[in-house]
Design a protein around this motif. Sequence first.
Motif, PDB file in Angstrom:
ATOM      1  N   LYS A   1       0.836  -1.210   0.000  1.00 51.97           N
ATOM      2  CA  LYS A   1       0.000   0.000   0.000  1.00 51.97           C
ATOM      3  C   LYS A   1       0.866   1.253   0.000  1.00 51.97           C
ATOM      4  O   LYS A   1       0.593   2.218  -0.720  1.00 51.97           O
ATOM      5  CB  LYS A   1      -0.930   0.006   1.215  1.00 51.97           C
ATOM      6  CG  LYS A   1      -2.073  -0.964   1.118  1.00 51.97           C
ATOM      7  CD  LYS A   1      -2.944  -0.895   2.360  1.00 51.97           C
ATOM      8  CE  LYS A   1      -4.060  -1.916   2.324  1.00 51.97           C
ATOM      9  NZ  LYS A   1      -4.881  -1.878   3.547  1.00 51.97           N
ATOM     10  N   SER A   2       1.915   1.231   0.814  1.00 54.97           N
ATOM     11  CA  SER A   2       2.824   2.375   0.876  1.00 54.97           C
ATOM     12  C   SER A   2       3.503   2.591  -0.478  1.00 54.97           C
ATOM     13  O   SER A   2       3.630   3.740  -0.937  1.00 54.97           O
ATOM     14  CB  SER A   2       3.868   2.134   1.964  1.00 54.97           C
ATOM     15  OG  SER A   2       4.821   3.162   1.971  1.00 54.97           O
TER      16      SER A   2
ATOM     17  N   GLU B   1       2.305   9.440  -5.816  1.00 52.22           N
ATOM     18  CA  GLU B   1       2.940  10.720  -5.505  1.00 52.22           C
ATOM     19  C   GLU B   1       4.027  11.059  -6.530  1.00 52.22           C
ATOM     20  O   GLU B   1       4.173  12.217  -6.927  1.00 52.22           O
ATOM     21  CB  GLU B   1       3.536  10.662  -4.093  1.00 52.22           C
ATOM     22  CG  GLU B   1       4.066  11.989  -3.605  1.00 52.22           C
ATOM     23  CD  GLU B   1       4.542  11.926  -2.172  1.00 52.22           C
ATOM     24  OE1 GLU B   1       5.216  12.885  -1.763  1.00 52.22           O
ATOM     25  OE2 GLU B   1       4.259  10.935  -1.475  1.00 52.22           O
TER      26      GLU B   1
ATOM     27  N   ASP C   1       1.062   4.210  -2.852  1.00 46.23           N
ATOM     28  CA  ASP C   1       0.892   5.628  -2.542  1.00 46.23           C
ATOM     29  C   ASP C   1       2.076   6.447  -3.042  1.00 46.23           C
ATOM     30  O   ASP C   1       1.909   7.550  -3.580  1.00 46.23           O
ATOM     31  CB  ASP C   1       0.722   5.829  -1.030  1.00 46.23           C
ATOM     32  CG  ASP C   1      -0.590   5.268  -0.511  1.00 46.23           C
ATOM     33  OD1 ASP C   1      -1.508   5.033  -1.329  1.00 46.23           O
ATOM     34  OD2 ASP C   1      -0.703   5.061   0.725  1.00 46.23           O
TER      35      ASP C   1
END
Length: 120
Positions: A80-81, A88, A84
């Motif tokens: 998930k990180s 970004e 993300d």
Amino acid sequence: MSNVAYKSNLEPNKVHREAEQPKKQILRRGQMTLGEKVIITIALAIVLVVAFQIISVQAQIYTVNQDIQTKEKKIIEQEKSNEDLKVEVKDLGRYERILKIAKENGLKLNDDNVKVVDGK
């Protein structure tokens, strides 16, 4: 005259006696022999050792499963990180944003000197 009275006089008095039955001797088993005690003790020891081994293996399996679940949870959180951060990166790498920052820092766009760099 009653037939009942007549019959009772003719029949001899019968006394019901039970025939004496020979008494059954109760066979009493003596104490367990030393060999039987040893066999039972060894069998109980084997059962206890096997039971302990089974419980020990089940505890190890439980611990390993718990570790696996913890690692899988960490992997999911890291994925998930990563997603993300990819979003970004795409947001920060937009052409309009880069051009705006370049103009703020006093840079000018020179079409003859532009090189395309593939970020993949």
